[in-house]
Motif scaffolding. Structure first.
Motif, short mmCIF file in Angstrom:
data_model
loop_
_atom_site.label_atom_id
_atom_site.label_comp_id
_atom_site.label_asym_id
_atom_site.label_seq_id
_atom_site.Cartn_x
_atom_site.Cartn_y
_atom_site.Cartn_z
N LYS A 5 0.84 -1.21 0.00
CA LYS A 5 0.00 0.00 0.00
C LYS A 5 0.87 1.26 0.00
O LYS A 5 0.58 2.23 -0.71
N LEU A 6 1.95 1.25 0.78
CA LEU A 6 2.84 2.41 0.84
C LEU A 6 3.61 2.58 -0.48
O LEU A 6 3.85 3.71 -0.91
N GLN A 7 3.95 1.47 -1.15
CA GLN A 7 4.61 1.56 -2.45
C GLN A 7 3.68 2.22 -3.46
O GLN A 7 4.10 3.11 -4.22
N VAL A 8 2.42 1.81 -3.46
CA VAL A 8 1.42 2.39 -4.36
C VAL A 8 1.26 3.88 -4.05
O VAL A 8 1.18 4.72 -4.95
N TYR A 9 1.23 4.21 -2.77
CA TYR A 9 1.09 5.62 -2.38
C TYR A 9 2.27 6.44 -2.89
O TYR A 9 2.08 7.54 -3.45
N CYS A 10 3.49 5.95 -2.70
CA CYS A 10 4.68 6.69 -3.16
C CYS A 10 4.58 6.98 -4.66
O CYS A 10 4.85 8.09 -5.11
N LEU A 11 4.16 5.98 -5.43
CA LEU A 11 4.09 6.14 -6.88
C LEU A 11 2.90 6.98 -7.32
O LEU A 11 2.85 7.43 -8.47
N SER A 12 1.94 7.20 -6.43
CA SER A 12 0.78 8.02 -6.78
C SER A 12 1.09 9.52 -6.73
O SER A 12 0.32 10.33 -7.25
N LEU A 13 2.20 9.88 -6.12
CA LEU A 13 2.56 11.28 -6.00
C LEU A 13 3.05 11.80 -7.35
O LEU A 13 3.77 11.11 -8.08
N LEU A 14 2.67 13.01 -7.69
CA LEU A 14 2.94 13.61 -8.99
C LEU A 14 4.42 13.54 -9.36
O LEU A 14 5.27 14.04 -8.62
N GLY A 15 4.72 12.89 -10.47
CA GLY A 15 6.09 12.81 -10.97
C GLY A 15 6.98 11.80 -10.30
O GLY A 15 8.17 11.71 -10.62
N ARG A 28 13.77 2.46 -4.15
CA ARG A 28 13.90 3.90 -3.92
C ARG A 28 12.85 4.64 -4.73
O ARG A 28 12.52 4.24 -5.84
N TYR A 29 12.36 5.74 -4.16
CA TYR A 29 11.32 6.55 -4.80
C TYR A 29 11.87 7.97 -4.94
O TYR A 29 12.42 8.52 -3.98
N HIS A 30 11.73 8.53 -6.15
CA HIS A 30 12.34 9.82 -6.49
C HIS A 30 11.32 10.81 -7.02
O HIS A 30 10.30 10.41 -7.58
N ILE A 31 11.67 12.07 -6.89
CA ILE A 31 10.96 13.16 -7.56
C ILE A 31 12.05 14.06 -8.14
O ILE A 31 12.98 14.46 -7.42
N GLY A 32 11.98 14.30 -9.45
CA GLY A 32 12.99 15.13 -10.10
C GLY A 32 14.40 14.60 -9.95
O GLY A 32 15.35 15.36 -9.89
N GLY A 33 14.54 13.27 -9.87
CA GLY A 33 15.85 12.65 -9.73
C GLY A 33 16.39 12.61 -8.31
O GLY A 33 17.48 12.09 -8.08
#
Length: 119
Positions: A5-15, A28-33
């Motif tokens: 559920k937390l993995q899905v949530y991380c990927l639901s965030l814009l970009g 690892r989860y990234h935004i703008g690199g």
């Protein structure tokens, strides 16, 4: 806490994007690199999620919640690790993920922020 559920949530965030760091055996989860979350294990193999946090809030959370420790393998001032077997709700951890995401997003250049927003 539910890892999937937390993995899905991380990927639901814009970009948001993710990768797997084989050396660390961590997602690892990234935004703008830039990384805002990492799911892996500590030295004993216990699963943790590591998140960026405003320093004074990070310290406060560690004092209040037994399952939150200084960031494992990260800068202890700016990162917290949360054990998956702690009794924290998914909603609470999602709020901490959002906080981490926003901290990282705010440090990106305006150009990168605009690229993400216009996706």
């Amino acid at each position: 806490m539910n890892k999937e559920k937390l993995q899905v949530y991380c990927l639901s965030l814009l970009g948001a994007t993710n990768d797997y760091q084989a050396d660390w055996q961590a997602d690892r989860y990234h935004i703008g690199g830039k990384m805002f979350a990492m799911m892996g294990t500590d030295a004993t193999g216990k699963p943790v999620i590591t998140l960026k946090c405003e320093p004074s809030r990070a310290e406060e959370l560690r004092e209040i919640y037994e399952g939150i420790i200084p960031g494992y393998y990260m800068n202890k001032t700016h990162w917290n690790s949360i054990y998956f077997d702690s009794n924290l709700s998914d909603e609470f951890v999602e709020n901490l993920i959002q906080h981490s995401y926003e901290l990282i997003f705010s440090k990106l250049t305006k150009k990168v922020q605009n690229q993400i927003i216009s996706q």
